[in-house]
Design an enzyme around this catalytic site. Structure first.
Site, mmCIF file in Angstrom:
data_model
loop_
_atom_site.group_PDB
_atom_site.id
_atom_site.type_symbol
_atom_site.label_atom_id
_atom_site.label_comp_id
_atom_site.label_asym_id
_atom_site.label_seq_id
_atom_site.Cartn_x
_atom_site.Cartn_y
_atom_site.Cartn_z
ATOM 1 N N THR A 1 37.473 29.338 34.074
ATOM 2 C CA THR A 1 36.565 28.201 33.891
ATOM 3 C C THR A 1 37.165 27.202 32.918
ATOM 4 O O THR A 1 36.995 25.987 33.064
ATOM 5 C CB THR A 1 35.202 28.687 33.362
ATOM 6 O OG1 THR A 1 34.576 29.493 34.362
ATOM 7 C CG2 THR A 1 34.281 27.518 33.011
ATOM 8 N N SER B 1 1.199 -8.613 32.555
ATOM 9 C CA SER B 1 0.139 -8.050 31.734
ATOM 10 C C SER B 1 -1.027 -7.625 32.603
ATOM 11 O O SER B 1 -1.326 -8.241 33.630
ATOM 12 C CB SER B 1 -0.339 -9.083 30.707
ATOM 13 O OG SER B 1 -1.472 -8.605 30.001
ATOM 14 N N LYS C 1 0.859 -14.210 32.761
ATOM 15 C CA LYS C 1 1.992 -13.818 31.919
ATOM 16 C C LYS C 1 3.060 -13.130 32.758
ATOM 17 O O LYS C 1 2.760 -12.260 33.580
ATOM 18 C CB LYS C 1 1.526 -12.880 30.808
ATOM 19 C CG LYS C 1 2.569 -12.607 29.721
ATOM 20 C CD LYS C 1 1.938 -11.826 28.572
ATOM 21 C CE LYS C 1 2.875 -11.727 27.379
ATOM 22 N NZ LYS C 1 4.020 -10.856 27.655
#
Length: 422
Positions: A147, A319, A325
């Site tokens: 590994t 919003s 907004k």
């Protein structure tokens, strides 16, 4: 280990005992143990296909070398090679379910690859899954490897391939800023330093500067990526090459060069500086992206009570309570990506520092951080380009008014009448 009683299983065993493995999966007992041991994150190996491909490249290169040295039969080699090529083509990735973040320095990932390749090879050889006496995950697929050399080499290959994709997305974003620089070249605006009026410039120069500071990073990140082609394949457990034949390392490296077309250098098993360097290069870009997106949000602020030098494309209502907004949501998400990349880089640095003796056991989280950072930045680049930069509209009249009303314009008189008189 618990299994659904309605699922047909096969019995596999390791040094800890026997386990029932579902018959319909290509992985085996050690992958199952990894799934049980490491239910840590939502980051699975199969989410990073280029890393999976890197594992297949490593295993194919090893198989070629082992076959040349007479350690694999013709039948074993052909079956293993075919299984690896199928994975490199994108097949069988669903059988790589292990968590990217794991103990054991990547052993679970390495064995996941070994088991999938071995069981697919067994099918190609006409045997049943799990009949490892004919093709073993350890003795044949993992032959001459550990590994500790196969796993980091696969990480480097996966990251290098990821970098190739990364650069395409990065350069497309830079080009988008360059197009805006050209589009806005004739629009006069006020430059600012320390948030105060400075001297006039053009809006095109603003966007040209964004493109320029990002383009400067190409050389740096390319250099960091080239360092990823420093590998330790052939080192096996701790760099001594134990359990491999004397010519194995050279043959394996040659085979992998043939497969990828890439040239490699050899590094120490415990050295993870390549990932550190690449993560740092990603962080540098993230810091610059953060500055750019902060500017975009500030310069587009308003529309009536902010700077409002240009409009960002409206992407969604801003919003749940304030009608009308609209928020700069695309630069905002790029800001958050930048913070995540910066945080990932800190994790990489701390993990690299944790190396002990002949190995760094913290490589799994380093790999996950690097792959994640590159992936979310690519997604962020595309989102910012398509959903924001390409659609930016200049408010030329507002920019002109700021210039006409600013005392900063008098700076141009300094060479003529002097600073005090100006």
């Amino acid at each position: 280990m618990s299994t659904n009683q309605n699922v047909k299983t096969r019995t596999e065993s390791d040094l800890l005992g026997s386990v029932e493995v579902p018959c319909d999966v290509l992985y085996g007992v050690q992958t199952l143990r990894g799934l049980e041991n490491f239910p840590i994150s939502s980051f699975r190996l199969d989410q990073y296909p280029l890393f999976v491909n890197g594992l297949a490249i490593v295993k194919l290169g090893a198989a070629i070398a082992n076959h040349e040295l007479g350690l694999l039969t013709d039948e074993q080699y052909e079956a293993i090679a075919q299984a690896c090529r199928e994975i490199m083509e994108g097949k069988h990735h669903e059988f790589f379910p292990v968590d990217m973040i794991q103990g054991g320095a990547g052993t679970t990932t390495n064995m996941n690859a070994n088991e999938v390749i071995a069981n697919r090879a067994l099918e190609l050889m006409g045997h049943k899954r799990g009949e490892y006496q004919y093709c073993s995950p350890n003795d044949h697929v993992n032959c001459s490897q550990s590994t500790n050399d196969a796993y980091p080499t696969a990480i480097h290959f996966g990251l290098y391939a990821t970098h190739k994709r990364f650069m395409t997305h990065f350069e497309e974003l830079i080009a988008a800023f360059e197009r805006k620089a050209e589009e806005f070249a004739g629009i006069l605006k006020m430059g600012r330093t320390q948030l105060e009026d400075a001297v006039p410039m053009t809006l095109g120069q603003t966007f040209g500067a964004y493109a320029s500071i990002l383009r400067q990073e190409i050389r740096n990140i390319d250099f960091a990526a080239e360092e990823l082609l420093t590998v330790n394949m052939g080192a096996t457990a701790i760099g001594t090459g134990i359990c491999s034949e004397p010519e194995y390392a050279e043959r394996c490296l040659a085979a992998m060069r043939e497969i990828t077309g890439w040239e490699y250098m050899v590094a120490a098993t415990s050295d993870t500086s390549c990932m550190v360097g690449y993560s740092q290069a990603l962080r540098r870009i993230a810091v610059k992206m953060n500055k750019i997106c902060n500017d975009l949000r500030l310069l587009a602020s308003g529309p009536r009570c902010g700077l409002h030098e240009f409009d960002l494309p409206a992407r969604q209502p801003g919003s749940s309570i304030m009608p009308g907004k609209v928020n700069p949501v695309i630069p905002e998400v790029m800001n958050q990506i930048a913070y995540k990349v910066i945080g990932n880089d800190l994790c990489v640095a701390m993990s690299a520092e944790a190396a002990q003796m002949e190995l760094n056991a913290m490589e799994p989280v380093m790999a996950q951080c690097c792959f994640e950072s590159a992936e979310i930045m690519m997604n962020g680049f595309d989102t910012l380009r398509v959903n924001c930069v390409d659609g930016i509209k200049a408010n030329e009249e507002q920019c002109r008014e700021y210039v006409h009303n600013s005392i900063g314009i008098v700076t141009a008189l300094n060479p003529i009448i002097g600073y005090k008189n100006s």
